[in-house]
Design a protein around this motif. Structure first.
Motif, PDB file in Angstrom:
ATOM      1  N   PRO A 165      10.089 -16.588  32.928  1.00 18.08           N
ATOM      2  CA  PRO A 165       9.033 -16.967  31.965  1.00 18.08           C
ATOM      3  C   PRO A 165       7.688 -17.171  32.671  1.00 18.08           C
ATOM      4  CG  PRO A 165      11.032 -18.249  31.588  1.00 18.08           C
ATOM      5  CD  PRO A 165      11.231 -17.515  32.885  1.00 18.08           C
ATOM      6  N   GLY A 166       6.638 -16.590  32.105  1.00 11.12           N
ATOM      7  CA  GLY A 166       5.309 -16.739  32.668  1.00 11.12           C
ATOM      8  C   GLY A 166       5.021 -15.875  33.872  1.00 11.12           C
ATOM      9  N   HIS A 167       5.994 -15.033  34.274  1.00 11.25           N
ATOM     10  CA  HIS A 167       5.819 -14.231  35.483  1.00 11.25           C
ATOM     11  C   HIS A 167       4.617 -13.296  35.363  1.00 11.25           C
ATOM     12  CE1 HIS A 167       7.137 -12.537  39.284  1.00 11.25           C
ATOM     13  NE2 HIS A 167       7.148 -11.318  38.768  1.00 11.25           N
ATOM     14  N   HIS A 168       4.373 -12.776  34.183  1.00 14.62           N
ATOM     15  CA  HIS A 168       3.249 -11.874  33.973  1.00 14.62           C
ATOM     16  C   HIS A 168       2.200 -12.477  33.035  1.00 14.62           C
ATOM     17  CE1 HIS A 168       6.136  -8.393  35.115  1.00 14.62           C
ATOM     18  NE2 HIS A 168       5.497  -8.845  36.167  1.00 14.62           N
ATOM     19  N   ALA A 169       2.120 -13.807  33.056  1.00 10.74           N
ATOM     20  CA  ALA A 169       1.131 -14.492  32.231  1.00 10.74           C
ATOM     21  C   ALA A 169      -0.277 -14.073  32.642  1.00 10.74           C
ATOM     22  CB  ALA A 169       1.283 -16.011  32.370  1.00 10.74           C
ATOM     23  N   GLY A 170      -1.126 -13.827  31.677  1.00 13.79           N
ATOM     24  CA  GLY A 170      -2.513 -13.464  31.953  1.00 13.79           C
ATOM     25  C   GLY A 170      -2.733 -12.011  32.298  1.00 13.79           C
ATOM     26  N   LEU A 171      -1.673 -11.197  32.234  1.00 22.91           N
ATOM     27  CA  LEU A 171      -1.796  -9.780  32.602  1.00 22.91           C
ATOM     28  C   LEU A 171      -1.937  -8.860  31.388  1.00 22.91           C
ATOM     29  CD1 LEU A 171       0.840  -9.457  35.484  1.00 22.91           C
ATOM     30  CD2 LEU A 171      -1.633  -9.761  35.677  1.00 22.91           C
ATOM     31  N   ARG A 201      -1.685  -4.951  39.592  1.00 22.76           N
ATOM     32  CA  ARG A 201      -1.540  -5.993  40.614  1.00 22.76           C
ATOM     33  C   ARG A 201      -1.267  -7.333  39.936  1.00 22.76           C
ATOM     34  NH1 ARG A 201      -7.167  -4.479  43.755  1.00 22.76           N
ATOM     35  NH2 ARG A 201      -6.572  -2.381  44.411  1.00 22.76           N
ATOM     36  N   PRO A 202      -0.012  -7.738  39.924  1.00 27.45           N
ATOM     37  CA  PRO A 202       1.180  -7.073  40.419  1.00 27.45           C
ATOM     38  C   PRO A 202       1.676  -6.046  39.406  1.00 27.45           C
ATOM     39  CG  PRO A 202       1.795  -9.131  39.415  1.00 27.45           C
ATOM     40  CD  PRO A 202       0.291  -9.057  39.348  1.00 27.45           C
ATOM     41  N   PRO A 203       2.519  -5.103  39.833  1.00 32.12           N
ATOM     42  CA  PRO A 203       3.060  -4.139  38.865  1.00 32.12           C
ATOM     43  C   PRO A 203       3.971  -4.840  37.869  1.00 32.12           C
ATOM     44  CG  PRO A 203       4.173  -3.932  40.980  1.00 32.12           C
ATOM     45  CD  PRO A 203       3.027  -4.879  41.193  1.00 32.12           C
ATOM     46  N   THR A 204       4.055  -4.264  36.691  1.00 30.34           N
ATOM     47  CA  THR A 204       4.957  -4.777  35.655  1.00 30.34           C
ATOM     48  C   THR A 204       5.861  -3.636  35.193  1.00 30.34           C
ATOM     49  OG1 THR A 204       3.713  -4.199  33.647  1.00 30.34           O
ATOM     50  CG2 THR A 204       2.983  -6.158  34.866  1.00 30.34           C
ATOM     51  N   ALA A 205       6.804  -3.956  34.334  1.00 32.69           N
ATOM     52  CA  ALA A 205       7.712  -2.929  33.808  1.00 32.69           C
ATOM     53  C   ALA A 205       6.962  -1.834  33.065  1.00 32.69           C
ATOM     54  CB  ALA A 205       8.741  -3.574  32.881  1.00 32.69           C
ATOM     55  N   TRP A 206       5.765  -2.141  32.575  1.00 35.79           N
ATOM     56  CA  TRP A 206       4.971  -1.149  31.847  1.00 35.79           C
ATOM     57  C   TRP A 206       4.273  -0.171  32.780  1.00 35.79           C
ATOM     58  CZ3 TRP A 206       5.996  -0.980  26.892  1.00 35.79           C
ATOM     59  CH2 TRP A 206       6.412  -2.150  26.234  1.00 35.79           C
ATOM     60  N   ARG A 224      -2.110  -3.507  28.893  1.00 34.28           N
ATOM     61  CA  ARG A 224      -2.672  -2.544  27.938  1.00 34.28           C
ATOM     62  C   ARG A 224      -3.123  -1.276  28.660  1.00 34.28           C
ATOM     63  NH1 ARG A 224      -4.628  -7.306  25.311  1.00 34.28           N
ATOM     64  NH2 ARG A 224      -6.606  -7.201  26.442  1.00 34.28           N
ATOM     65  N   ARG A 225      -3.737  -1.426  29.834  1.00 30.86           N
ATOM     66  CA  ARG A 225      -4.127  -0.242  30.614  1.00 30.86           C
ATOM     67  C   ARG A 225      -2.902   0.552  31.042  1.00 30.86           C
ATOM     68  NH1 ARG A 225      -7.377  -3.939  33.344  1.00 30.86           N
ATOM     69  NH2 ARG A 225      -6.072  -3.752  35.222  1.00 30.86           N
ATOM     70  N   GLU A 226      -1.865  -0.146  31.490  1.00 33.21           N
ATOM     71  CA  GLU A 226      -0.640   0.525  31.923  1.00 33.21           C
ATOM     72  C   GLU A 226      -0.030   1.334  30.783  1.00 33.21           C
ATOM     73  OE1 GLU A 226       0.744  -2.820  35.266  1.00 33.21           O
ATOM     74  OE2 GLU A 226       1.634  -2.805  33.263  1.00 33.21           O
TER      75      GLU A 226
END
Length: 246
Positions: free
Chosen positions: A41-47, A135-140, A52-54
């Motif tokens: 939870p929160g690992h990609h908070a604020g990304l 940065r950092p990469p996400t599943a998207w 959306r770009r990804e």
């Protein structure tokens, strides 16, 4: 069949395959993004702006992957252009698992060398920087590529099916492995068990722990499935130890 009548068929196949690749991307990346939210939870908070770009770059890549795949799929079904086959008895039984490994190794080889090429300063600025903007990469981010980079990846499997026999089911496995590893390698945390990542087998395959080091240091860990070429060429810098394996 006249050339004029071929055009609608090939265009239709290309559009259909683009839609399939797009749905596959949204479903798979969406699933693993959901898992990330549940497990970290929160690992990609604020990304959200980055995500959306990804998604935008990835949907463009879906068309670049889908168009040649759709044309080849039509050519296989309508004209027998490729060496894809349906009857498992058409080749010895041992060719089924071996062909899977051959395709993955050749794809990995192509990816390793084109990936290193993409890190040349001029090409990096033009194309590959799009992927590293995550940065950092996400599943998207699995298909978040500049069109130049997407094109280098899109031609590999369609080219191989003209040269190397493969059963349609095994080809499906190749695409499944490509999809799952492409997504899980970009999650920013390790979904696979620590026992696997740190095992002898884990020392030769790529997971998020290995690929994360590439996104941190850039000049290392270029492979897609296997660490073979990184080890042979001295570009393997190990794994990002700070990522906790499940």
């Amino acid at each position: 069949m006249a050339t004029a009548s071929l055009l609608p068929a090939t265009i239709g196949s290309a559009i259909a395959m683009t839609a399939i690749v797009g749905v596959r991307y949204l479903a798979t990346s969406g699933l693993f993004a959901w898992i990330t939210g549940r497990v970290r939870p929160g690992h990609h908070a604020g990304l959200q702006p980055q995500i959306r770009r990804e998604i935008g770059w990835s949907l463009l890549s879906c068309a670049i992957y889908g168009i040649p795949a759709g044309i080849v799929a039509w050519g296989w079904q309508a004209r027998g252009w490729t060496r894809i086959y349906r009857d498992p008895a058409a080749y010895p039984w041992w060719w089924l698992p071996l062909s899977l490994l051959v395709y993955l190794f050749l794809h990995d080889t192509w990816f390793y060398w084109t990936h290193r090429w993409m890190h040349r300063p001029a090409l990096f600025r033009i194309a590959h920087a799009v992927h590293h903007d995550s940065r950092p990469p996400t599943a998207w981010a699995a298909m978040s590529f500049h069109p130049i980079e997407a094109l280098t990846g899109a031609i590999v499997v369609p080219a191989l099916v003209f040269a190397i026999p493969i059963h349609i089911g095994v080809l499906g496995l190749v695409l499944l492995v490509m999809t799952i590893m492409g997504v899980t390698n970009h999650m920013g945390w390790e979904i696979f068990p620590r026992a696997l990542v740190h095992s002898r087998v884990g020392g030769w395959i790529i997971t998020a722990s290995h690929h994360q080091r590439h996104h941190e240091s850039y000049r290392c860990n270029y492979g897609l499935y296997f660490r073979f070429w990184d080890r042979v060429c001295g570009t393997d810098r190990g794994i990002a130890e700070f990522i906790s394996a499940a």
